[in-house]
Design a protein around this motif. Structure first.
Motif, PDB file in Angstrom:
ATOM      1  N   LEU A  88      61.082 -22.028  -0.770  1.00 33.20           N
ATOM      2  CA  LEU A  88      61.616 -23.075  -1.638  1.00 33.20           C
ATOM      3  C   LEU A  88      60.814 -23.107  -2.932  1.00 33.20           C
ATOM      4  O   LEU A  88      59.594 -23.341  -2.907  1.00 33.20           O
ATOM      5  CB  LEU A  88      61.530 -24.432  -0.942  1.00 33.20           C
ATOM      6  CG  LEU A  88      62.549 -24.748   0.167  1.00 33.20           C
ATOM      7  CD1 LEU A  88      63.966 -24.399  -0.275  1.00 33.20           C
ATOM      8  CD2 LEU A  88      62.213 -24.065   1.477  1.00 33.20           C
ATOM      9  N   THR A  89      61.488 -22.883  -4.042  1.00 36.69           N
ATOM     10  CA  THR A  89      60.827 -22.840  -5.344  1.00 36.69           C
ATOM     11  C   THR A  89      61.829 -23.159  -6.443  1.00 36.69           C
ATOM     12  O   THR A  89      62.992 -22.741  -6.351  1.00 36.69           O
ATOM     13  CB  THR A  89      60.208 -21.440  -5.600  1.00 36.69           C
ATOM     14  OG1 THR A  89      59.868 -21.324  -6.996  1.00 36.69           O
ATOM     15  CG2 THR A  89      61.168 -20.315  -5.257  1.00 36.69           C
ATOM     16  N   PRO A  90      61.370 -23.870  -7.489  1.00 34.56           N
ATOM     17  CA  PRO A  90      62.305 -24.125  -8.593  1.00 34.56           C
ATOM     18  C   PRO A  90      62.722 -22.847  -9.317  1.00 34.56           C
ATOM     19  O   PRO A  90      63.679 -22.858 -10.074  1.00 34.56           O
ATOM     20  CB  PRO A  90      61.521 -25.070  -9.517  1.00 34.56           C
ATOM     21  CG  PRO A  90      60.102 -25.019  -9.071  1.00 34.56           C
ATOM     22  CD  PRO A  90      60.083 -24.555  -7.653  1.00 34.56           C
ATOM     23  N   VAL A 132      64.863 -19.894  -3.035  1.00 33.78           N
ATOM     24  CA  VAL A 132      65.933 -20.876  -3.192  1.00 33.78           C
ATOM     25  C   VAL A 132      65.422 -22.138  -3.884  1.00 33.78           C
ATOM     26  O   VAL A 132      64.361 -22.650  -3.549  1.00 33.78           O
ATOM     27  CB  VAL A 132      66.525 -21.234  -1.806  1.00 33.78           C
ATOM     28  CG1 VAL A 132      67.505 -22.389  -1.917  1.00 33.78           C
ATOM     29  CG2 VAL A 132      67.197 -20.018  -1.180  1.00 33.78           C
ATOM     30  N   SER A 133      66.220 -22.626  -4.836  1.00 32.11           N
ATOM     31  CA  SER A 133      65.948 -23.896  -5.513  1.00 32.11           C
ATOM     32  C   SER A 133      67.002 -24.913  -5.103  1.00 32.11           C
ATOM     33  O   SER A 133      68.161 -24.559  -4.915  1.00 32.11           O
ATOM     34  CB  SER A 133      66.000 -23.697  -7.035  1.00 32.11           C
ATOM     35  OG  SER A 133      66.118 -24.950  -7.688  1.00 32.11           O
ATOM     36  N   VAL A 134      66.606 -26.168  -4.965  1.00 27.83           N
ATOM     37  CA  VAL A 134      67.593 -27.204  -4.631  1.00 27.83           C
ATOM     38  C   VAL A 134      68.075 -27.944  -5.879  1.00 27.83           C
ATOM     39  O   VAL A 134      68.832 -28.906  -5.774  1.00 27.83           O
ATOM     40  CB  VAL A 134      67.075 -28.211  -3.578  1.00 27.83           C
ATOM     41  CG1 VAL A 134      66.785 -27.506  -2.268  1.00 27.83           C
ATOM     42  CG2 VAL A 134      65.861 -28.974  -4.079  1.00 27.83           C
ATOM     43  N   GLY A 135      67.674 -27.493  -7.060  1.00 26.82           N
ATOM     44  CA  GLY A 135      68.193 -28.132  -8.261  1.00 26.82           C
ATOM     45  C   GLY A 135      67.298 -27.889  -9.457  1.00 26.82           C
ATOM     46  O   GLY A 135      66.141 -27.492  -9.311  1.00 26.82           O
ATOM     47  N   TYR A 137      65.214 -29.266 -11.404  1.00 33.97           N
ATOM     48  CA  TYR A 137      64.178 -30.266 -11.626  1.00 33.97           C
ATOM     49  C   TYR A 137      63.000 -29.819 -10.791  1.00 33.97           C
ATOM     50  O   TYR A 137      63.157 -28.996  -9.878  1.00 33.97           O
ATOM     51  CB  TYR A 137      64.643 -31.664 -11.182  1.00 33.97           C
ATOM     52  CG  TYR A 137      65.429 -31.631  -9.903  1.00 33.97           C
ATOM     53  CD1 TYR A 137      66.817 -31.646  -9.921  1.00 33.97           C
ATOM     54  CD2 TYR A 137      64.781 -31.517  -8.676  1.00 33.97           C
ATOM     55  CE1 TYR A 137      67.543 -31.569  -8.747  1.00 33.97           C
ATOM     56  CE2 TYR A 137      65.498 -31.439  -7.505  1.00 33.97           C
ATOM     57  CZ  TYR A 137      66.887 -31.472  -7.550  1.00 33.97           C
ATOM     58  OH  TYR A 137      67.602 -31.373  -6.383  1.00 33.97           O
ATOM     59  N   VAL A 138      61.812 -30.320 -11.092  1.00 36.78           N
ATOM     60  CA  VAL A 138      60.619 -29.861 -10.379  1.00 36.78           C
ATOM     61  C   VAL A 138      60.115 -30.954  -9.437  1.00 36.78           C
ATOM     62  O   VAL A 138      59.789 -32.055  -9.873  1.00 36.78           O
ATOM     63  CB  VAL A 138      59.511 -29.434 -11.359  1.00 36.78           C
ATOM     64  CG1 VAL A 138      58.290 -28.935 -10.590  1.00 36.78           C
ATOM     65  CG2 VAL A 138      60.028 -28.348 -12.291  1.00 36.78           C
ATOM     66  N   LEU A 139      60.082 -30.631  -8.153  1.00 34.46           N
ATOM     67  CA  LEU A 139      59.517 -31.530  -7.140  1.00 34.46           C
ATOM     68  C   LEU A 139      58.025 -31.244  -7.047  1.00 34.46           C
ATOM     69  O   LEU A 139      57.549 -30.234  -7.551  1.00 34.46           O
ATOM     70  CB  LEU A 139      60.178 -31.274  -5.792  1.00 34.46           C
ATOM     71  CG  LEU A 139      61.700 -31.439  -5.758  1.00 34.46           C
ATOM     72  CD1 LEU A 139      62.276 -30.862  -4.466  1.00 34.46           C
ATOM     73  CD2 LEU A 139      62.060 -32.901  -5.903  1.00 34.46           C
ATOM     74  N   GLY A 141      56.487 -30.353  -4.501  1.00 31.04           N
ATOM     75  CA  GLY A 141      56.268 -29.295  -3.522  1.00 31.04           C
ATOM     76  C   GLY A 141      57.584 -28.945  -2.870  1.00 31.04           C
ATOM     77  O   GLY A 141      58.601 -29.598  -3.113  1.00 31.04           O
ATOM     78  N   GLY A 142      57.560 -27.932  -2.011  1.00 33.36           N
ATOM     79  CA  GLY A 142      58.800 -27.467  -1.396  1.00 33.36           C
ATOM     80  C   GLY A 142      59.246 -28.285  -0.189  1.00 33.36           C
ATOM     81  O   GLY A 142      60.337 -28.048   0.342  1.00 33.36           O
ATOM     82  N   ALA A 145      62.441 -30.230  -0.615  1.00 32.69           N
ATOM     83  CA  ALA A 145      63.495 -29.216  -0.775  1.00 32.69           C
ATOM     84  C   ALA A 145      63.850 -28.608   0.588  1.00 32.69           C
ATOM     85  O   ALA A 145      65.026 -28.387   0.889  1.00 32.69           O
ATOM     86  CB  ALA A 145      63.039 -28.136  -1.742  1.00 32.69           C
TER      87      ALA A 145
HETATM   88  N1  ADE Z   1      59.676 -26.977  -5.252  1.00 35.48           N
HETATM   89  C1  ADE Z   1      59.495 -27.730  -6.350  1.00 35.48           C
HETATM   90  N2  ADE Z   1      60.650 -27.984  -6.961  1.00 35.48           N
HETATM   91  C2  ADE Z   1      61.614 -27.360  -6.241  1.00 35.48           C
HETATM   92  C3  ADE Z   1      63.018 -27.251  -6.362  1.00 35.48           C
HETATM   93  N3  ADE Z   1      63.688 -27.807  -7.373  1.00 35.48           N
HETATM   94  N4  ADE Z   1      63.678 -26.533  -5.440  1.00 35.48           N
HETATM   95  C4  ADE Z   1      63.017 -25.932  -4.435  1.00 35.48           C
HETATM   96  N5  ADE Z   1      61.689 -25.999  -4.260  1.00 35.48           N
HETATM   97  C5  ADE Z   1      61.002 -26.708  -5.148  1.00 35.48           C
END
Ligand code: ADE
Length: 245
Positions: A88-90, A132-135, A137-139, A141-142, A145
């Motif tokens: 999980l990553t932006p 994979v990103s869930v959107g 925007y930056v969370l 952490g994963g 997500a």
């Molecule tokens: N980790 C930080 N932001 C994320 C995002 N938008 N999607 C998935 N992992 C994330």
């Protein structure tokens, strides 16, 4: 064998979190799926249980070490474990219902949650992770997500959702956003439900709903429609369609 999720995280205490409640939680209690949260720090080998280091090339934040992440993956996935490994990553490909469907139809998934600035890219590639990103925007952490991805998958596991037909009609199942819903009272302080829904005419209701779906999709998500047709999902897929010869 029921659907099996393993989450690799520095914050295993965040799980199951919301996945332990509602439909997902009941499905877990009934043995329809299982969730194991593993602490990446368990894979650290030094006295201080170090998991990260400063980025080569400079810059802010810390990067998870490839050797530690690789050891965490190895400990979570014995030889022959066929589950896909998702990071999980932006930076990832946007999550779409097509990937959710593919994952839910398989044996489960192993999810790697990043923290700090990221994860050393060498282990991401060496382990063939699906990013994979869930959107957009930056969370922080994963983890959240990963919960989003798991929630979307788990509700597709046979038996988890009560009213199975609602999985078929909802947003994205058809590639369009869903039509609006109404219930009693038919007149709420002078605001009336659309008359067609009270008509009992099923074909007309279906036509009206389809038109509503198309209109809201055109307005809010024009990217989902092209030349009047639903655009095939461009998101990450487990089995990308073979390119034409
Ligand atoms: N980790 C930080 N932001 C994320 C995002 N938008 N999607 C998935 N992992 C994330």
């Amino acid at each position: 064998m029921s659907w099996r999720a393993t989450v690799l995280t520095l914050f295993p205490g965040m799980f199951p979190g919301p996945l332990g409640a509602s439909l997902a939680g009941r499905g877990m209690e009934r043995g329809l799926w299982s969730l194991e949260a593993r602490d990446i720090r368990e894979a650290a080998t030094d006295r201080h249980r170090t998991v990260d280091d400063t980025p080569f090339g400079g810059g802010a934040g810390m990067v998870l070490r490839p050797d530690v992440v690789d050891a965490a993956v190895a400990a979570a996935m014995p030889e022959g474990d066929a589950r896909p490994l998702v990071f999980l990553t932006p930076r990832g490909t946007p999550l779409r219902q097509s990937l959710v469907r593919d994952l839910a139809a398989g044996p489960g998934a192993v999810l790697l949650c990043g923290r700090y600035e990221g994860v050393d890219q060498r282990v991401v590639e060496a382990r063939g992770m699906i990013e994979v990103s869930v959107g957009d925007y930056v969370l922080s952490g994963g983890e959240v997500a990963a919960m989003v991805l798991l929630d979307a998958c788990v509700r597709l596991i046979p038996g988890v959702m009560g009213a199975a037909e609602s999985a078929e009609e909802e947003s994205f199942a058809s590639g369009l956003l869903e039509y609006p819903h109404y219930t009693r009272p038919a007149d709420w302080g002078g605001l009336r439900v659309p008359e067609v829904l009270l008509s009992g005419h099923h074909a007309e209701v279906a036509r009206w709903r389809r038109a509503q779906s198309e209109a809201v999709t055109r307005e809010r998500r024009p990217d989902l429609i092209q030349d009047g047709r639903v655009v095939p999902s461009p998101g990450a897929a487990l089995h990308p369609a073979a390119s034409p010869a």
